[in-house]
Design a protein around this motif. Structure first.
Motif, mmCIF file in Angstrom:
data_model
loop_
_atom_site.group_PDB
_atom_site.id
_atom_site.type_symbol
_atom_site.label_atom_id
_atom_site.label_comp_id
_atom_site.label_asym_id
_atom_site.label_seq_id
_atom_site.Cartn_x
_atom_site.Cartn_y
_atom_site.Cartn_z
ATOM 1 N N LEU A 90 0.834 -1.201 0.000
ATOM 2 C CA LEU A 90 0.000 0.000 0.000
ATOM 3 C C LEU A 90 0.867 1.248 0.000
ATOM 4 C CD1 LEU A 90 -2.753 1.374 0.184
ATOM 5 C CD2 LEU A 90 -2.650 1.101 2.681
ATOM 6 N N LEU A 91 1.915 1.243 0.819
ATOM 7 C CA LEU A 91 2.846 2.378 0.832
ATOM 8 C C LEU A 91 3.534 2.522 -0.525
ATOM 9 C CD1 LEU A 91 4.242 4.605 2.450
ATOM 10 C CD2 LEU A 91 5.919 2.911 3.212
ATOM 11 N N ALA A 92 3.799 1.398 -1.198
ATOM 12 C CA ALA A 92 4.427 1.454 -2.515
ATOM 13 C C ALA A 92 3.533 2.171 -3.514
ATOM 14 C CB ALA A 92 4.737 0.034 -2.999
ATOM 15 N N LEU A 93 2.241 1.891 -3.483
ATOM 16 C CA LEU A 93 1.310 2.562 -4.397
ATOM 17 C C LEU A 93 1.238 4.058 -4.108
ATOM 18 C CD1 LEU A 93 -1.589 -0.077 -4.399
ATOM 19 C CD2 LEU A 93 0.080 0.334 -6.204
ATOM 20 N N VAL B 282 13.615 2.045 -1.587
ATOM 21 C CA VAL B 282 14.367 2.091 -0.331
ATOM 22 C C VAL B 282 13.459 2.549 0.812
ATOM 23 C CG1 VAL B 282 16.172 3.347 0.904
ATOM 24 C CG2 VAL B 282 16.653 2.358 -1.330
ATOM 25 N N VAL B 283 12.689 3.604 0.581
ATOM 26 C CA VAL B 283 11.778 4.110 1.618
ATOM 27 C C VAL B 283 10.679 3.100 1.910
ATOM 28 C CG1 VAL B 283 10.076 5.896 2.154
ATOM 29 C CG2 VAL B 283 12.261 6.523 1.116
ATOM 30 N N VAL B 284 10.126 2.506 0.854
ATOM 31 C CA VAL B 284 9.015 1.565 1.041
ATOM 32 C C VAL B 284 9.476 0.324 1.806
ATOM 33 C CG1 VAL B 284 7.419 0.029 -0.156
ATOM 34 C CG2 VAL B 284 7.745 2.357 -0.972
ATOM 35 N N ILE B 285 10.569 -0.281 1.370
ATOM 36 C CA ILE B 285 11.049 -1.513 1.997
ATOM 37 C C ILE B 285 11.605 -1.234 3.388
ATOM 38 C CG2 ILE B 285 12.685 -3.426 1.791
ATOM 39 C CD1 ILE B 285 12.547 -3.074 -1.240
ATOM 40 N N GLY B 286 12.238 -0.077 3.558
ATOM 41 C CA GLY B 286 12.882 0.217 4.827
ATOM 42 C C GLY B 286 11.955 0.708 5.918
#
Length: 332
Positions: A152-155, A198-202
């Motif tokens: 969801l954050l990725a979208l 990087v932001v999404v995964i981290g």
């Protein structure tokens, strides 16, 4: 120390042999093989099947051989850098991995750096300012990071990046650089797209690490040696960094064993959502299509990185924490 390292390295050999056998058994467990799945796919589309060609391919890649002979051929090939042939891509496994492994390593390294740069100062602040407004606010943000699904954050980040910065949605570089040799323009394009994954995964990893560091520091800050340090007039920041923080880093170092395999596996769901050319989606596709040598090679990469990571974490813990010893001294 040298004897301990040598014993651990020698122990890794039978461990990896056993893991390779288990991996080969697992990838062989589903009924049939890639060619049978390929035949079923052709039949579902109403296409004709040349059984003579199928049998030729089966003999060419040893799929008609006994199980143990197939295993020995695959395992012995890995010793000389031959990881087998990918049926799905029609290429050797090493050619399929290629740049994808390199890009996965880049994303993972930047994600680790991002996670540590955010988690360390916030964790130290919340532990030393317990029950303050800053502690409550940062704790709330941490819980939001843990509760928000990565996909969801990725979208959301894809939309934000496209609207605000004009960064193309999906992928890790502009379309003009895909399948092109590396150049300065391609490097710049990768860096422009890199911050999104990087932001999404981290994010979730950072939130979890903040909570763990805060809990460990709070436990250490109440111990007598910290009180003694304060009584002797040691500056607060120096006292925090030199003793409690050093002891609290044990779990960071212990995580190396699981951190290294994540360099290969990556965040598969996020990679699919962001259309990242990393190894995660390839591993999922290889397992689904029964591309046995490609899937088995990935799993062996993970196993190798796991045993290496555990060894590194054990050695680093012994150097970091004087209470940990690689050889027992209880006999004295």
């Amino acid at each position: 120390m040298a004897r301990y390292i040598l014993n651990r390295i020698l122990l890794m050999i039978p461990t990896l042999i056993f893991i390779s056998f288990v991996v080969f058994v697992i990838i062989q467990l589903p009924p049939g093989d890639y060619l049978e799945s390929y035949i079923s796919e052709l039949q579902s589309h109403g296409e004709s099947i040349d059984m003579a060609e199928i049998e030729r391919l089966r003999a060419q890649y040893g799929l008609d051989q006994p199980f143990l002979l197939q295993y020995v051929t695959w395992a012995s090939g890995m010793l000389v850098g031959d990881f087998g042939y990918s049926f799905e891509y029609g290429l050797p496994v090493t050619d399929v991995v290629g740049d994808r492994l390199f890009l996965t390593v880049i994303i993972s390294i930047f994600t680790i750096i991002f996670t540590w740069m955010i988690a360390f100062p916030i964790g130290m602040y919340t532990a030393t300012h317990q029950y303050s407004w800053g502690d409550y606010g940062l704790t709330l943000l941490g819980f939001l990071g843990l509760a928000t699904p990565n996909f969801l954050l990725a979208l959301v980040m894809l939309y934000f990046a496209n609207v605000t910065f004009g960064t193309s949605i999906g992928g890790l570089m502009d379309a003009e650089y895909i399948n092109q040799p590396w150049s300065w323009g391609k490097v710049v394009s990768v860096l422009e797209h890199l911050w999104i994954p990087v932001v999404v995964i981290g994010t979730s990893g950072t939130a979890a690490m903040i909570r763990r560091l805060r809990a460990n520091l709070l436990d250490e800050l109440d111990k007598p040696y910290v009180t003694t340090g304060r009584a002797k007039g040691v500056p607060p920041f120096k006292l925090l960094v030199k003793y409690p923080l050093r002891v609290s880093l044990n779990f960071f170092v212990a995580d190396i064993g699981s951190m290294l395999p994540s360099i290969i596996s990556g965040a598969e769901i996020v990679a699919v959502v962001l259309s990242l050319p990393t190894t995660g989606p390839i591993l999922i596709a290889a397992l689904q299509s029964q591309d046995m040598y490609l899937a088995g090679s990935f799993l062996m990469f993970l196993a190798l990185l796991t045993v290496i990571g555990v060894l590194i974490s054990d050695l680093a813990l012994a150097l970091l924490d004087p209470r940990i010893r690689l050889q027992g001294e209880g006999a004295r």
